[in-house]
Design a protein around this motif. Structure first.
Motif, mmCIF file in Angstrom:
data_model
loop_
_atom_site.group_PDB
_atom_site.id
_atom_site.type_symbol
_atom_site.label_atom_id
_atom_site.label_comp_id
_atom_site.label_asym_id
_atom_site.label_seq_id
_atom_site.Cartn_x
_atom_site.Cartn_y
_atom_site.Cartn_z
ATOM 1 N N LYS A 114 0.849 -1.183 0.000
ATOM 2 C CA LYS A 114 0.000 0.000 0.000
ATOM 3 C C LYS A 114 0.892 1.241 0.000
ATOM 4 O O LYS A 114 0.714 2.168 -0.803
ATOM 5 C CB LYS A 114 -0.885 -0.028 1.245
ATOM 6 C CG LYS A 114 -2.018 0.983 1.197
ATOM 7 C CD LYS A 114 -2.987 0.756 2.355
ATOM 8 C CE LYS A 114 -3.492 2.084 2.867
ATOM 9 N NZ LYS A 114 -3.088 2.385 4.226
ATOM 10 N N LEU A 115 1.908 1.219 0.870
ATOM 11 C CA LEU A 115 2.828 2.343 0.947
ATOM 12 C C LEU A 115 3.531 2.557 -0.373
ATOM 13 O O LEU A 115 3.682 3.681 -0.844
ATOM 14 C CB LEU A 115 3.885 2.039 2.015
ATOM 15 C CG LEU A 115 3.706 2.713 3.359
ATOM 16 C CD1 LEU A 115 4.795 2.238 4.287
ATOM 17 C CD2 LEU A 115 3.784 4.227 3.202
ATOM 18 N N GLU A 116 3.949 1.451 -0.970
ATOM 19 C CA GLU A 116 4.663 1.525 -2.243
ATOM 20 C C GLU A 116 3.849 2.269 -3.277
ATOM 21 O O GLU A 116 4.330 3.144 -3.976
ATOM 22 C CB GLU A 116 4.924 0.101 -2.767
ATOM 23 C CG GLU A 116 6.310 -0.401 -2.519
ATOM 24 C CD GLU A 116 6.494 -1.793 -3.091
ATOM 25 O OE1 GLU A 116 6.697 -2.693 -2.292
ATOM 26 O OE2 GLU A 116 6.415 -1.955 -4.323
ATOM 27 N N GLN A 117 2.554 1.896 -3.359
ATOM 28 C CA GLN A 117 1.677 2.535 -4.344
ATOM 29 C C GLN A 117 1.536 4.016 -4.042
ATOM 30 O O GLN A 117 1.627 4.866 -4.933
ATOM 31 C CB GLN A 117 0.314 1.857 -4.353
ATOM 32 C CG GLN A 117 0.373 0.510 -5.079
ATOM 33 C CD GLN A 117 -0.796 -0.389 -4.724
ATOM 34 O OE1 GLN A 117 -1.678 -0.005 -3.956
ATOM 35 N NE2 GLN A 117 -0.798 -1.594 -5.266
ATOM 36 N N GLU A 118 1.347 4.327 -2.760
ATOM 37 C CA GLU A 118 1.196 5.732 -2.374
ATOM 38 C C GLU A 118 2.440 6.515 -2.748
ATOM 39 O O GLU A 118 2.372 7.598 -3.326
ATOM 40 C CB GLU A 118 1.017 5.835 -0.861
ATOM 41 C CG GLU A 118 -0.399 5.592 -0.385
ATOM 42 C CD GLU A 118 -0.479 5.671 1.141
ATOM 43 O OE1 GLU A 118 -1.113 4.797 1.719
ATOM 44 O OE2 GLU A 118 0.135 6.584 1.727
ATOM 45 N N LEU A 119 3.596 5.910 -2.428
ATOM 46 C CA LEU A 119 4.865 6.608 -2.677
ATOM 47 C C LEU A 119 5.093 6.792 -4.155
ATOM 48 O O LEU A 119 5.563 7.839 -4.600
ATOM 49 C CB LEU A 119 6.026 5.819 -2.055
ATOM 50 C CG LEU A 119 6.053 5.833 -0.535
ATOM 51 C CD1 LEU A 119 7.020 4.795 -0.030
ATOM 52 C CD2 LEU A 119 6.451 7.213 -0.025
ATOM 53 N N ALA A 120 4.754 5.763 -4.943
ATOM 54 C CA ALA A 120 4.940 5.874 -6.383
ATOM 55 C C ALA A 120 4.132 7.049 -6.897
ATOM 56 O O ALA A 120 4.610 7.855 -7.704
ATOM 57 C CB ALA A 120 4.509 4.582 -7.059
ATOM 58 N N ALA A 121 2.884 7.178 -6.419
ATOM 59 C CA ALA A 121 2.016 8.266 -6.864
ATOM 60 C C ALA A 121 2.583 9.602 -6.405
ATOM 61 O O ALA A 121 2.707 10.549 -7.190
ATOM 62 C CB ALA A 121 0.614 8.070 -6.313
ATOM 63 N N GLU A 122 3.004 9.666 -5.139
ATOM 64 C CA GLU A 122 3.477 10.938 -4.602
ATOM 65 C C GLU A 122 4.760 11.394 -5.263
ATOM 66 O O GLU A 122 4.910 12.552 -5.615
ATOM 67 C CB GLU A 122 3.712 10.827 -3.095
ATOM 68 C CG GLU A 122 2.429 10.844 -2.307
ATOM 69 C CD GLU A 122 2.676 10.490 -0.846
ATOM 70 O OE1 GLU A 122 3.750 10.840 -0.334
ATOM 71 O OE2 GLU A 122 1.798 9.839 -0.247
ATOM 72 N N THR A 123 5.670 10.450 -5.435
ATOM 73 C CA THR A 123 6.960 10.873 -6.000
ATOM 74 C C THR A 123 6.806 11.218 -7.468
ATOM 75 O O THR A 123 7.522 12.039 -7.993
ATOM 76 C CB THR A 123 8.040 9.788 -5.822
ATOM 77 O OG1 THR A 123 7.476 8.533 -6.153
ATOM 78 C CG2 THR A 123 8.575 9.772 -4.412
ATOM 79 N N ALA A 124 5.836 10.595 -8.141
ATOM 80 C CA ALA A 124 5.635 10.904 -9.558
ATOM 81 C C ALA A 124 4.963 12.257 -9.719
ATOM 82 O O ALA A 124 5.286 13.029 -10.603
ATOM 83 C CB ALA A 124 4.784 9.822 -10.217
ATOM 84 N N ALA A 125 3.979 12.560 -8.843
ATOM 85 C CA ALA A 125 3.161 13.749 -9.036
ATOM 86 C C ALA A 125 3.881 15.019 -8.615
ATOM 87 O O ALA A 125 3.801 16.039 -9.293
ATOM 88 C CB ALA A 125 1.863 13.614 -8.248
#
Lengths: 491, 301
Positions: free
Chosen positions: A82-93
């Motif tokens: 779950k964290l991974e997905q959140e981080l991927a979104a945050e770091t991309a955006a």
């Protein structure tokens, strides 16, 4: 009196032997020190091994512990996903903060792996290009460089083994052996460079001798892994042929005592063969086996004297425009005979410019912007060939052209670039089918990803237009890697 | 004859008083700061890398060739920190005074017990340094060793000022000893609490002052953070209640902020080197980091 003489004699003798005695003491102490150091190293190494073994045991035990408790482990796994997905979104955006997002000049030099452990550095690098071109045979007209892709599909035109190191206290040595696959994937081999370079000449002089790329402009001396594009600039192919200006010879260079960097070079080259393309180059055989250059049958012209050597002078200067901007500019020339007539000569002139911006807080060399431009002019005395299929007069061929490229390392590990190429050469009679003559231009956008300093993946598109072939489009995907020691990059 | 003697004497005195200073080039600002402590106004000092710059990726600018060409002394970290850029500069500089083994070539790593010397050289482990972790100057005890090394070399090259160099070295070392006591005292309440860092840069500092620093935002040296790795870091930070993340000027602060937002941690900005505003000297640099840790832990409570 006799006694006194004896005393003096003995004391002189004593003095004389004192120095060697002290020396041998020093030697003995040195030996003892070396032994102690070796013993210390050994103990340290053993202890380190013990520590590592214990660490591994602890790791194994702690790794085993959670396994006995599977429920929390999988819960942790879910949470991690779950964290991974959140981080991927945050770091991309999120827009990269200036401090954070920096990175890349041409992937900087790879550190040597335990340099010096074998008296030399050894490295291997290979670059393969996959792609498609609207021209069925891109090597016929479009891609004329020796390291350029040769066909639709996959080409491997540069796999090099390089060695370098100190020869002795007076010289450094460098050699690289290049392997290439032809259209039928047959391997050919060439000794690209093999030279030694002085390290201890006085008066800011340096001597280089052997086979090497002549110091003319900027890109001629660079190996393909340092280029920002898949293929070589058109004007360099026009003036120096597929291989670049490379020959056996010697070069002296001098660092001037100016407050800013100024270096002057003078090369004297043998200048025979295809790697001295515009000079004593016999050219390519036509279908009847006659070797021709610019449509003219060539003569095999042996060396008659120093005037038949190729002389390559260059001077370059560099200025720090600001804390973050550097400029490097140079002018070069190459003068020598050519093989189209007994007295035919060639003159090549060039100017080059390299500008780079890199902020003070760049990370891994990124971000950066570089601008590189070279312009060349060639004046080629072509001999008469009345027996050619279409008879050609003695006349002067003039070629000129430039390329200009802008590369932007916009975030760490990525760069995007655009290159414009233009060459002309229409002012005289020549063989219209000769891909090295006539007007043409090219635009090449590129995008490169560097997974690390030691690998890169590059996508490039070429739009080509030329009097001889009309318009053509090509797309190339280049994959490159390097192993082992790798010399640091010059500016 | 008397006149001639007088003239010779006068000339000798003038020559001695305008005797050129040692021209010193330091590759990184920490080495520059220590060289300045030892050399003071007896040397002309130039530092190549900027304090905010990534020391692994300095451009080999041609102007550096000119600096090295005219230098009497080169102080490098050694241990491959400058492997990417120093060799071509030295090749262009044509300065035999800086040849390896000459007194003019000071490799600061000599005499330092380097940590993390890899057992095998394998780049799948990231950009590792074959001789060990090269960021050894964050430990003031190592700074003292380097200062002594520099003082010895300076004295060898400029015997007339040897006494000054020795005195400066003694004074620097004594000041560091006093400071070490103070730093240990300030940090004592927080000793043993791990600090997360971006790159494996501070291990020598951590060992000296008792702060474990073995959790990094980079998955491997030189490899940028990935979501998978950051997730692991966050879980570990939550489990162990880790509250501080240190980043350097050239590192991605946003990544650290993201991790901080998931863990309630504080992001600390640590200068990589002395030489910025407020951190001109070596002591001021370590002071800044010590204060940052003290404030970080104090506010995290």
């Amino acid at each position: 009196m006799k006694f006194r003489t004896l005393v003096i004699y003995l004391s002189v003798l004593g003095l004389a032997s004192a120095a060697p005695a002290a020396e041998s003491d020093v030697q003995e102490l040195k030996n003892q020190l070396a032994q102690l150091q070796a013993a210390f190293e050994k103990t340290r190494h053993e202890q380190q091994q013990q520590i590592e073994a214990l660490t591994r045991k602890i790791e194994a035990l702690t790794a085993a512990a959670p396994a006995s408790n599977p429920a929390p482990a999988s819960a942790a796994g879910d949470e991690q996903k779950k964290l991974e997905q959140e981080l991927a979104a945050e770091t991309a955006a999120a827009p990269a903060s200036p401090a954070a997002a920096a990175a890349a000049s041409p992937p900087p030099p790879a550190p040597a792996a335990r340099a010096g452990s074998a008296y030399m550095n050894l490295s291997y690098g290979a670059s393969a290009v996959a792609g498609w071109s609207s021209a069925p045979d891109p090597s016929a007209q479009l891609e004329l460089g020796d390291h350029d892709p040769v066909k639709r599909g996959v080409s491997l035109r540069n796999a090099e083994i390089a060695v370098d190191g100190a020869v002795d206290p007076y010289f450094k040595g460098f050699a690289n052996i290049v392997l290439k696959l032809d259209k039928n994937n047959e391997t050919s081999i060439e000794l690209e460079e093999s030279f030694l370079e002085s390290t201890s000449l006085p008066a800011n002089l340096q001597l280089k001798a052997g086979q090497y790329f002549a110091a003319f402009g900027r890109e001629n001396v660079q190996h393909p892994h340092m280029w920002s594009f898949v293929d070589q600039p058109l004007i360099l192919g026009r003036a120096f042929g597929p291989d670049g200006l490379r020959s056996l010879g010697a070069q002296v260079s001098w660092l001037a005592p100016t407050p800013f960097y100024t270096e002057a070079f003078l090369s004297v080259l043998d200048g025979q063969g295809g790697t001295a393309f515009s000079f004593r180059n016999p050219g390519e055989p036509d279908p009847t086996g006659v070797e021709r250059y610019a449509g003219r049958a060539t003569i095999d012209r042996p060396l008659r004297g120093p005037q038949d050597l190729v002389f390559v002078p260059r001077i370059a200067s560099s200025f720090e425009l600001s804390d973050t901007q550097t400029l490097l500019a140079g002018v070069s020339g190459a003068f020598g005979p050519n093989d189209t007539g007994p007295h035919a000569r060639t003159e090549i002139y060039g100017a080059d410019l390299f500008w780079k911006w890199k902020p003070a807080d760049a990370s891994q060399g990124f971000p950066y912007v570089t601008w590189q431009t070279e312009a060349l002019y060639r004046r080629f005395d072509a001999g008469a060939d009345p027996l050619a299929p279409a008879p050609l007069p003695a006349e002067t061929l003039r070629d000129s052209g430039f390329y200009s490229q802008l590369v932007w390392g916009f975030i760490p590990r990525w760069n995007a670039g655009l290159r414009a190429d233009y060459v002309s050469g229409n002012d005289a009679s020549f063989d219209a089918s000769d891909p090295f003559r006539g007007e043409r231009y090219r635009f090449s956008p590129e995008l490169t990803f560097f997974p690390s300093e030691f690998s890169k993946i590059r996508l490039q598109y070429n739009f080509d237009h030329g009097a001889a072939f009309g318009s053509a489009g090509s797309i190339w995907l280049q994959v490159e890697f390097g192993l082992g020691a790798h010399a640091a990059h010059k500016y | 004859m008397k006149k001639f003697l007088f003239l010779t004497l006068a000339l000798a005195i003038t020559a001695a008083s305008v005797r050129a200073k040692l021209r010193v080039v330091a590759t990184t600002p920490d080495l520059g700061a220590i060289a300045h402590e030892i050399g003071g106004d007896k040397i002309d000092l130039v530092t190549l890398a900027k304090p905010t710059e990534d020391p692994h990726f300095v451009d080999a600018k041609p102007s550096f060739i000119v600096r090295l060409n005219r230098a009497d002394v080169l102080i490098e970290g050694g241990a491959e920190l400058e492997a990417g850029w120093l060799a071509p500069l030295l090749e262009g500089a044509r300065n035999p005074k800086l040849d390896a083994g000459k007194p003019g070539r000071i490799a600061a790593a000599e005499g330092i017990a380097l940590l993390e010397v890899p057992a095998t050289l394998d780049r799948s482990q990231g950009d590792i340094h074959a001789s060990g972790n090269p960021h050894f100057l964050s430990d003031p005890e190592n700074a003292k060793i380097v200062a002594a090394h520099i003082a010895r070399s300076f004295a060898e090259l400029d015997a007339d000022d040897a006494a000054t160099f020795a005195a400066n070295e003694k004074s620097f070392s004594a000041r560091l000893d006093a400071k070490l006591t103070e730093w240990q005292r300030l940090l004592a309440p927080y000793r043993g609490r791990p600090i997360v860092t971006y790159h494996n840069y501070w291990i020598y500092f951590g060992r000296r002052f008792g702060f474990p620093m073995d959790l990094f935002l980079e998955p491997k040296p030189g490899i940028p953070p990935t979501p998978a790795h950051l997730a692991q870091v966050i879980l570990k930070m939550r489990a162990d209640h880790l509250k501080l993340i240190a980043v350097q000027p050239y590192q991605n602060r946003k990544t650290a902020e993201t991790v901080a937002s998931h863990t309630g941690a504080t992001v600390l900005d640590w200068p990589s080197f002395p030489g910025g505003p407020g951190t001109e000297s070596y002591e001021a640099w370590i002071d800044t980091i010590v204060q940052s840790i003290v404030h970080g832990f104090a506010s995290a409570q």
